[in-house]
Design an enzyme around this catalytic site. Structure first.
Site, PDB file in Angstrom:
ATOM      1  N   ARG A  98       0.836  -1.209   0.000  1.00 48.98           N
ATOM      2  CA  ARG A  98       0.000   0.000   0.000  1.00 48.98           C
ATOM      3  C   ARG A  98       0.870   1.259   0.000  1.00 48.98           C
ATOM      4  O   ARG A  98       0.531   2.271  -0.609  1.00 48.98           O
ATOM      5  CB  ARG A  98      -0.932  -0.005   1.205  1.00 48.98           C
ATOM      6  CG  ARG A  98      -1.937  -1.165   1.155  1.00 48.98           C
ATOM      7  CD  ARG A  98      -2.849  -1.136   2.363  1.00 48.98           C
ATOM      8  NE  ARG A  98      -3.802  -2.234   2.362  1.00 48.98           N
ATOM      9  CZ  ARG A  98      -3.741  -3.267   3.210  1.00 48.98           C
ATOM     10  NH1 ARG A  98      -2.785  -3.358   4.092  1.00 48.98           N
ATOM     11  NH2 ARG A  98      -4.655  -4.216   3.159  1.00 48.98           N
ATOM     12  N   ASP A 158     -10.296  -3.853   8.644  1.00 47.70           N
ATOM     13  CA  ASP A 158      -9.427  -4.802   9.364  1.00 47.70           C
ATOM     14  C   ASP A 158     -10.174  -5.373  10.570  1.00 47.70           C
ATOM     15  O   ASP A 158     -10.031  -6.543  10.910  1.00 47.70           O
ATOM     16  CB  ASP A 158      -8.148  -4.080   9.821  1.00 47.70           C
ATOM     17  CG  ASP A 158      -7.475  -3.385   8.652  1.00 47.70           C
ATOM     18  OD1 ASP A 158      -7.158  -4.069   7.671  1.00 47.70           O
ATOM     19  OD2 ASP A 158      -7.317  -2.148   8.697  1.00 47.70           O
ATOM     20  N   HIS A 189      -2.732   0.792   8.494  1.00 44.94           N
ATOM     21  CA  HIS A 189      -3.502  -0.130   7.637  1.00 44.94           C
ATOM     22  C   HIS A 189      -2.515  -0.694   6.612  1.00 44.94           C
ATOM     23  O   HIS A 189      -2.391  -0.198   5.495  1.00 44.94           O
ATOM     24  CB  HIS A 189      -4.647   0.633   6.958  1.00 44.94           C
ATOM     25  CG  HIS A 189      -5.409  -0.198   5.975  1.00 44.94           C
ATOM     26  ND1 HIS A 189      -6.118  -1.321   6.329  1.00 44.94           N
ATOM     27  CD2 HIS A 189      -5.557  -0.085   4.631  1.00 44.94           C
ATOM     28  CE1 HIS A 189      -6.678  -1.847   5.261  1.00 44.94           C
ATOM     29  NE2 HIS A 189      -6.346  -1.131   4.209  1.00 44.94           N
TER      30      HIS A 189
END
Ligand code: LMR
Length: 332
Positions: A98, A158, A189
């Site tokens: 990410r 999550d 995240h």
């Protein structure tokens, strides 16, 4: 009917937005007493796709939909909005982390953060586009006047992933995952995030009394950390259906009082709690008073394993922040 809620969605021509709209327009999130005005932002090259979405909205005739405006100018689109969902950005594809998206999506977060000037006074922003925590830091820094408490990075996905895995392990079906409470999502995240089940409960009973600690610290953590990647590897695109559901969950968590003794997680600017320095957007367990005032749950006991995992995810966030600074994303 109560006051209309104005909801802006960036990257509104994309898959997550399409999956999100029915949640918003069914009354599930803001209630059936509120009409919704949609402010949909897309880049010129995605505008045709967005126009297709608008045609489908018309065909669906949602009774709670008051109006829809679309455009590619964030300042105009954010005018008067109460909620902004930041979806705009390149999604992760196979083989990427990410954080690889920081340069391209960070620029968008900065531009959109600056464009929030004419949003409603009580605007709330949820950042979903990755890297969500650092994008949230970038957007809130660029927004200047808007109190940082109004910004959050999404980790509710999550959390639901963690609840589903715990439910499964305990012999429940995924649909019964709502019986699992008090999972805490700490940090970024990203694969360093720490899904912490040490205080999680099923029907009030600690899961640590039902599920093997080795699994809770090993396979479970990895399953949650890597779930987004597994979805991409399997389907070829990043999560949309579950991300949309998680956005709806996040908004509901903020606008409804958190049940006594429970919590939910989201990335917010640290206030120094749990030794996390003040200048990073870090996911914490939170409670809301239903007016959107959230506070970090204090006094959660962390064992040595959890503390070590928190350090790792913090180190990664500090690295991302350094990179964002080097790219000029945290200055004018
Ligand atoms: C997810 O967690 O599914 C999203 O953040 C998409 C991704 O890149 O994993």
């Amino acid at each position: 009917m109560k006051e209309t809620i104005r909801v802006a969605i960036t990257g509104a021509g994309g898959q997550i937005a399409s999956a999100l709209l029915p949640h918003l327009l069914s009354g599930e999130v803001f209630g059936k007493e509120r009409r919704i005005a949609l402010h949909l932002l897309e880049m010129p090259r995605g505008m045709k796709r967005l126009e297709g979405t608008v045609m489908e909205l018309e065909d669906s005739a949602f009774p709670l939909l008051e109006s829809t405006v679309i455009g590619d100018d964030p300042r105009a689109i954010f005018n008067g909005v109460h909620w902004v969902i930041f979806l705009a950005g390149k999604p992760r594809t196979k083989g990427m982390q990410r954080s690889d998206l920081l340069k391209v999506n960070g620029d968008i977060a900065k531009e959109h953060g600056k464009a929030l000037v004419k949003a409603a006074q009580d605007v709330r922003i949820l950042v979903v586009a990755n890297p969500a925590n650092t994008n949230c830091l970038i957007a809130s820094t660029a927004a200047g006047e808007i109190p940082v408490e109004r910004f959050a990075a999404m980790t509710s996905l999550d959390e639901t992933r963690a609840r589903a895995q715990l439910a499964k392990k305990a012999g429940l079906s995924a649909e019964e995952a709502h019986r699992v409470t008090n999972v805490a999502i700490w940090g970024n995240h990203s694969p360093t995030m720490h899904p912490d089940a040490s205080h999680a409960r099923i029907d009030g009973e600690l899961v640590s009394g039902m599920i093997d600690t080795g699994w809770l610290r090993g396979e479970f953590v990895e399953l949650v950390q890597e779930r987004g990647k597994r979805v991409i590897d399997t389907s070829g695109h990043s999560s949309a259906l579950s991300a949309a559901k998680a956005i709806a969950d996040h908004i509901k968590h903020i606008i409804t009082p958190t049940p006594d003794g429970e919590w939910f997680s989201a990335g917010i600017l640290s206030d120094g709690s749990y030794g996390i320095p003040k200048d990073v957007v870090f996911s914490f367990p939170l409670v809301s008073d239903s007016k959107g005032n959230c506070r970090i749950v204090q006094g959660i006991v962390q064992d040595a394993f959890t503390k070590e995992r928190l350090r790792a995810t913090l180190d990664e966030l500090l690295e991302e922040k350094k990179e964002a600074e080097a790219l000029g994303l945290l200055s004018d």
